[in-house]
Design a protein around this motif. Structure first.
Motif, PDB file in Angstrom:
ATOM      1  N   UNK A  94      17.953  51.354  27.567  1.00  0.00           N
ATOM      2  CA  UNK A  94      17.935  50.256  28.513  1.00  0.00           C
ATOM      3  C   UNK A  94      17.428  50.747  29.850  1.00  0.00           C
ATOM      4  N   UNK A  95      17.390  49.864  30.806  1.00  0.00           N
ATOM      5  CA  UNK A  95      16.940  50.223  32.155  1.00  0.00           C
ATOM      6  C   UNK A  95      17.341  49.099  33.088  1.00  0.00           C
ATOM      7  N   UNK A 117      11.168  47.601  28.131  1.00  0.00           N
ATOM      8  CA  UNK A 117      11.573  47.185  26.784  1.00  0.00           C
ATOM      9  C   UNK A 117      10.354  47.077  25.865  1.00  0.00           C
ATOM     10  N   UNK A 118       9.276  46.516  26.394  1.00  0.00           N
ATOM     11  CA  UNK A 118       8.058  46.384  25.602  1.00  0.00           C
ATOM     12  C   UNK A 118       7.516  47.752  25.202  1.00  0.00           C
ATOM     13  N   UNK A 145      19.614  47.810  22.247  1.00  0.00           N
ATOM     14  CA  UNK A 145      19.501  47.686  23.696  1.00  0.00           C
ATOM     15  C   UNK A 145      20.876  47.716  24.342  1.00  0.00           C
ATOM     16  N   UNK A 146      20.986  48.461  25.436  1.00  0.00           N
ATOM     17  CA  UNK A 146      22.212  48.495  26.230  1.00  0.00           C
ATOM     18  C   UNK A 146      22.048  47.563  27.421  1.00  0.00           C
ATOM     19  N   UNK A 147      22.972  46.648  27.599  1.00  0.00           N
ATOM     20  CA  UNK A 147      24.025  46.208  26.702  1.00  0.00           C
ATOM     21  C   UNK A 147      24.406  44.806  27.111  1.00  0.00           C
ATOM     22  N   UNK A 188      14.366  38.932  27.944  1.00  0.00           N
ATOM     23  CA  UNK A 188      14.675  38.255  26.678  1.00  0.00           C
ATOM     24  C   UNK A 188      13.398  37.990  25.896  1.00  0.00           C
ATOM     25  N   UNK A 189      12.336  37.617  26.583  1.00  0.00           N
ATOM     26  CA  UNK A 189      11.072  37.377  25.891  1.00  0.00           C
ATOM     27  C   UNK A 189      10.536  38.670  25.280  1.00  0.00           C
ATOM     28  N   UNK A 190      10.662  39.780  26.023  1.00  0.00           N
ATOM     29  CA  UNK A 190      10.207  41.070  25.501  1.00  0.00           C
ATOM     30  C   UNK A 190      10.999  41.461  24.252  1.00  0.00           C
TER      31      UNK A 190
END
Length: 395
Positions: free
Chosen positions: A298-299, A327-328, A344-346, A374-376
């Motif tokens: 995550x980031x 994420x992409x 994915x965190x979290x 969310x789209x990614x």
């Protein structure tokens, strides 16, 4: 006329319109050259909530996970509230999260929960005030299993009592390691049994315990765990130890909590971020990594996050594009390196995933309610990546 009406009208009624922290080690410094901008940021013109994964039942995964498929998942972090919620509440909350994850296109979920240690050198591990009981964990796991998810249960050491300099779960040094392992076995055994009752796929026997990796105490602990739990027993290594060499643990499945720092500007392209990740992974091995799962990544959705993706506490200016592009890029790496998947965190268990995070109080790593991210995720989870196959060996 009746036949013609049915033929023309049916596509509109039933057609293709879907129904709707923790890597706390000190970060090494690495300056990377920008790669050519061969990838572009995710398109921001489409509302991600407008195209959820198609499924006839909002509480059923459209395509349940099978061996060899990628694990497209989310880490659901569960701390018990000070005022204990009812069993009925936690089941309803689990259903809310299941519905949200199905909308993202996820086929897997990992439930992480905290346990306590008295201090860095302590031999005593215990359930703390934030630790859900095995019985309640079993209830929640069953909700996700009934919905068709691949499920993982993951105890993770709470760092609340590790306040001293550099204090985190990865550098604990128990006074007596044999006593520490005896205490840990006593703690996790009821959760192993609860996970088994809920037909959970994976139990993570340890998470980010750098200083204890390779200890002789793991062998009898894992052996005991395999007697209580019929699914796979795995271990999740921290990213820094992973790239240094072999993770010496007596398990057949390995996850990596991956927060690789990439020293680039917020405007870096997805292709540049992919190169940054590959440069880190290549330190361990080049090419395909079919036996490795990104168990946590995550980031923060904020400026400057690429330099320290695992900074769970900073609240710099919000920049959702930074998070979405990361994420992409991670998803692209998982696919190109033929990895087992990503979690994915979290999302926090007591949060409403359908509500945008309060940026005054929430962690920047929260992604639920951030449309670009969310789209990614949906784009990643809906890809045609078939998965790494069915090889069961470790790396």
């Amino acid at each position: 006329m009746t036949v013609l009406t049915v033929v023309l009208g049916t596509p509109f009624l039933f057609g293709d319109h879907p129904v709707r922290w923790e890597a706390g080690s000190k970060l090494p410094t690495l300056v990377l050259d920008n790669a050519p901008e061969s990838s572009t940021p995710a398109d921001t013109t489409t509302d991600p909530k407008a195209s959820p994964s198609p499924t006839a039942d909002p509480l059923k995964v459209a395509e349940p996970w099978k061996k060899g498929m990628p694990q497209w998942g989310v880490q659901l972090y569960w701390e018990e509230e000070k005022t204990k919620r009812s069993d009925a509440f936690i089941e309803k909350q689990a259903e809310k999260h299941a519905k949200y994850l199905i909308g993202l296109g996820a086929n897997s979920v990992s439930i992480s929960f905290p346990f306590s240690i008295e201090g860095r050198t302590s031999n005593v591990l215990s359930k703390g005030a934030k630790t859900p009981s095995p019985e309640r964990v079993e209830r929640v796991l069953k909700v996700f299993k009934d919905a068709g998810f691949r499920t993982t249960l993951r105890p993770i050491m709470d760092e609340g009592n590790l306040k001293q300099a550099n204090g985190w779960r990865g550098n604990i040094e128990p006074d007596s390691r044999s006593a520490w392992f005896a205490s840990y076995k006593k703690l996790v055994t009821p959760y192993l049994k609860a996970a088994d009752e809920a037909k959970t796929n994976t139990f993570v026997i340890g998470t980010e315990l750098n200083s204890l990796e390779g200890d002789v105490g793991w062998e009898p602990l894992v052996s005991s765990a395999e007697k209580s739990f019929t699914g796979e027993v795995s271990y999740d290594a921290n990213w820094d130890n992973y790239v240094r060499g072999r993770i010496n643990m007596p398990v057949s499945h390995l996850g990596v909590d991956a927060y690789f720092p990439v020293k680039v500007a917020d405007t870096a392209s997805v292709g540049t971020l992919v190169k940054g990740w590959n440069d880190w992974l290549d330190r361990k091995a080049t090419g395909a990594l079919p036996n490795i799962l990104i168990a946590e990544s995550g980031i923060g959705a904020m400026k400057g996050a690429y330099h320290a993706p695992g900074d769970f506490y900073a609240r710099r200016t919000v920049n959702e594009k930074v998070q979405a592009n990361w994420y992409t890029a991670v998803c692209q790496v998982v696919q190109e390196r033929q990895m087992q998947g990503v979690y994915w965190w979290s999302i926090h268990f007591d949060d409403d995933p359908n509500t945008a995070p309060d940026d005054k109080t929430a962690s920047r790593l929260d992604f639920a309610g951030r449309p670009l991210t969310e789209k990614a995720i949906k784009t990643c989870f809906s890809s045609d990546y078939a998965g790494p196959g069915t090889d069961d060996s470790t790396s």
